[in-house]
Scaffold this active site. Structure first.
Site, PDB file in Angstrom:
ATOM      1  N   ARG A  51      66.982 -35.904  55.946  1.00 49.99           N
ATOM      2  CA  ARG A  51      67.543 -35.113  54.837  1.00 49.99           C
ATOM      3  C   ARG A  51      68.616 -35.835  54.047  1.00 49.99           C
ATOM      4  O   ARG A  51      68.608 -35.833  52.815  1.00 49.99           O
ATOM      5  CB  ARG A  51      68.163 -33.798  55.364  1.00 49.99           C
ATOM      6  CG  ARG A  51      67.193 -32.690  55.545  1.00 49.99           C
ATOM      7  CD  ARG A  51      67.578 -31.867  56.729  1.00 49.99           C
ATOM      8  NE  ARG A  51      67.440 -32.695  57.915  1.00 49.99           N
ATOM      9  CZ  ARG A  51      66.289 -32.844  58.577  1.00 49.99           C
ATOM     10  NH1 ARG A  51      65.238 -32.177  58.202  1.00 49.99           N
ATOM     11  NH2 ARG A  51      66.196 -33.647  59.629  1.00 49.99           N
ATOM     12  N   THR A  52      69.570 -36.430  54.719  1.00 52.12           N
ATOM     13  CA  THR A  52      70.709 -36.989  53.987  1.00 52.12           C
ATOM     14  C   THR A  52      70.253 -38.147  53.107  1.00 52.12           C
ATOM     15  O   THR A  52      70.537 -38.183  51.910  1.00 52.12           O
ATOM     16  CB  THR A  52      71.803 -37.437  54.982  1.00 52.12           C
ATOM     17  OG1 THR A  52      72.067 -36.353  55.865  1.00 52.12           O
ATOM     18  CG2 THR A  52      73.074 -37.822  54.255  1.00 52.12           C
ATOM     19  N   LYS A  80      71.268 -61.014  62.008  1.00 57.63           N
ATOM     20  CA  LYS A  80      71.653 -62.418  62.251  1.00 57.63           C
ATOM     21  C   LYS A  80      73.112 -62.535  62.653  1.00 57.63           C
ATOM     22  O   LYS A  80      73.644 -63.630  62.758  1.00 57.63           O
ATOM     23  CB  LYS A  80      71.433 -63.240  60.975  1.00 57.63           C
ATOM     24  CG  LYS A  80      70.026 -63.221  60.442  1.00 57.63           C
ATOM     25  CD  LYS A  80      69.974 -63.991  59.115  1.00 57.63           C
ATOM     26  CE  LYS A  80      68.865 -63.500  58.217  1.00 57.63           C
ATOM     27  NZ  LYS A  80      69.067 -63.898  56.826  1.00 57.63           N
ATOM     28  N   ARG A 101      75.746 -44.351  56.254  1.00 63.94           N
ATOM     29  CA  ARG A 101      75.745 -43.681  57.572  1.00 63.94           C
ATOM     30  C   ARG A 101      75.803 -44.776  58.622  1.00 63.94           C
ATOM     31  O   ARG A 101      75.045 -45.754  58.558  1.00 63.94           O
ATOM     32  CB  ARG A 101      74.488 -42.837  57.769  1.00 63.94           C
ATOM     33  CG  ARG A 101      74.360 -42.331  59.201  1.00 63.94           C
ATOM     34  CD  ARG A 101      73.243 -41.349  59.378  1.00 63.94           C
ATOM     35  NE  ARG A 101      73.548 -40.061  58.773  1.00 63.94           N
ATOM     36  CZ  ARG A 101      72.792 -38.976  58.898  1.00 63.94           C
ATOM     37  NH1 ARG A 101      71.688 -39.018  59.618  1.00 63.94           N
ATOM     38  NH2 ARG A 101      73.128 -37.847  58.317  1.00 63.94           N
ATOM     39  N   HIS A 129      80.796 -35.452  58.630  1.00 63.52           N
ATOM     40  CA  HIS A 129      79.617 -35.508  57.749  1.00 63.52           C
ATOM     41  C   HIS A 129      79.982 -34.667  56.518  1.00 63.52           C
ATOM     42  O   HIS A 129      79.469 -33.566  56.319  1.00 63.52           O
ATOM     43  CB  HIS A 129      78.405 -34.946  58.492  1.00 63.52           C
ATOM     44  CG  HIS A 129      77.086 -35.218  57.850  1.00 63.52           C
ATOM     45  ND1 HIS A 129      76.945 -35.683  56.549  1.00 63.52           N
ATOM     46  CD2 HIS A 129      75.820 -35.078  58.344  1.00 63.52           C
ATOM     47  CE1 HIS A 129      75.655 -35.811  56.282  1.00 63.52           C
ATOM     48  NE2 HIS A 129      74.951 -35.451  57.347  1.00 63.52           N
TER      49      HIS A 129
HETATM   50  N1   CP Z   1      71.578 -32.869  58.243  1.00 69.03           N
HETATM   51  C1   CP Z   1      71.373 -34.186  58.443  1.00 69.03           C
HETATM   52  O1   CP Z   1      72.315 -34.998  58.459  1.00 69.03           O
HETATM   53  O2   CP Z   1      70.068 -34.509  58.629  1.00 69.03           O
HETATM   54  P1   CP Z   1      69.505 -35.996  58.751  1.00 69.03           P
HETATM   55  O3   CP Z   1      70.049 -36.577  60.032  1.00 69.03           O
HETATM   56  O4   CP Z   1      68.011 -35.857  58.747  1.00 69.03           O
HETATM   57  O5   CP Z   1      70.024 -36.778  57.570  1.00 69.03           O
END
Ligand code: CP
Length: 302
Positions: A51-52, A80, A101, A129
């Site tokens: 999703r993110t 590397k 991320r 998040h």
């Molecule tokens: N909600 C969320 O962070 O989903 P993903 O890990 O799929 O990005």
């Protein structure tokens, strides 16, 4: 908000968060535009995501922008031995904004201190998040008509769930009553609970969710975060502790909605999906509009 990184949800004031939500409403009405046509956004995902990553990419593509980046570090020079520092210094030269991320807590803050372009934290380990929080606030406001004075139940892995940590901190601005449901081993960390206490808000802790359901306006379910456990046997013991079924939400308030940042594992039975009170897939869609609002605000073009 121009050029302002979003690493922790409290990097943005309540007013700034609300401004993003207002702007997201406008993008929801008109998600396809060309206002990002002269911009390149970097998307660096060192951890899995559906999703993110894809909602950020969808947000940028629908506004005419370009995306560069990777969805796994194994195809990059990190393989590397290149450091995160050198990766960020390099990618900052190729883009106007970096979305990252990374499994290491504090990595997004580290990147924001090095980079000459803004950083958006798309999740740093079990820490925060914040973009999920903005879309959660948007979803709560959209379903409840307000963010104020709500009873929010949070269920599952409150210890490792980074969406929970950011959302609790944000909801402290809205006179929330918190109902925190978790196994004893996965309680909300005291560093996050401190925000509730500092704001003199009410919170109640439970190990079972049944008694919470009739009181709640929002039920925010989360998965047990397998990847954060150091002991696989402990995960096996706890993994199926909660399982929401359709029958369990029949006697909830009319305005009650089930949210989940997703992915789900076994904590929400698929028979809940047919209920009009299940909102998690709409919640994921809201991520596109909120991320459009965030990116354009940071780039100073909205
Ligand atoms: N909600 C969320 O962070 O989903 P993903 O890990 O799929 O990005």
């Amino acid at each position: 908000m121009k050029n302002k990184s979003l690493v922790s949800i409290n990097d943005y004031t309540k007013d700034e968060q609300l401004r993003i939500l207002d702007l997201a409403e406008k993008f929801e009405k008109k998600p396809v535009q060309t206002i990002l046509k002269d911009h390149v956004i970097a998307s660096l995902f060192f951890e899995p995501s559906t999703r993110t990553r894809l909602s950020f990419e969808s947000a940028v593509n629908r506004l005419g922008g370009k995306i560069v980046g990777f969805s796994e570090a194994s195809n990059t020079s990190i393989k590397k031995g290149e450091s995160l520092r050198d990766t960020i210094l390099t990618v900052a030269n190729y883009s106007d904004l970096i979305i990252m991320r990374n499994p290491i807590e504090g990595s997004a803050r580290f990147a924001s201190e090095l980079s000459h372009v803004p950083i958006i934290n798309a999740g740093d380990g079990a820490n925060q998040h914040p973009t999920q929080t903005l879309l959660d606030l948007y979803s709560i406001k959209k379903t409840q008509g307000t963010l104020d004075n709500l009873h929010i139940a949070m269920v599952g892995d409150l210890k490792y769930g980074r969406t929970i940590h950011s959302l609790v901190i944000a909801l402290c601005n809205f006179n929330t009553t918190f109902h925190l449901v978790s196994p004893v081993e996965l309680k909300l960390p005291s560093s996050v609970k401190m925000h509730i206490k500092e704001n003199k808000l009410a919170y109640h802790q439970y190990t079972e969710m049944d008694e919470v359901l009739p009181k709640a306006d929002i039920l925010y379910m989360t998965r047990i975060q397998q990847e954060r456990f150091s002991d696989p046997l402990e995960y096996e013991r706890i993994k199926n502790v909660y399982n929401l079924h359709h029958d369990m939400i029949l006697n909830t308030k009319d305005n009650f909605r089930v949210l989940h940042p997703l992915p789900r594992v076994s904590e929400i039975n698929i028979n809940v999906d047919k209920s009009p009170k299940a909102y998690y897939f709409e919640q994921a869609l809201n991520g596109v509009f909120v991320r459009q609002a965030l990116i354009t605000s940071i780039l100073g073009i909205a």
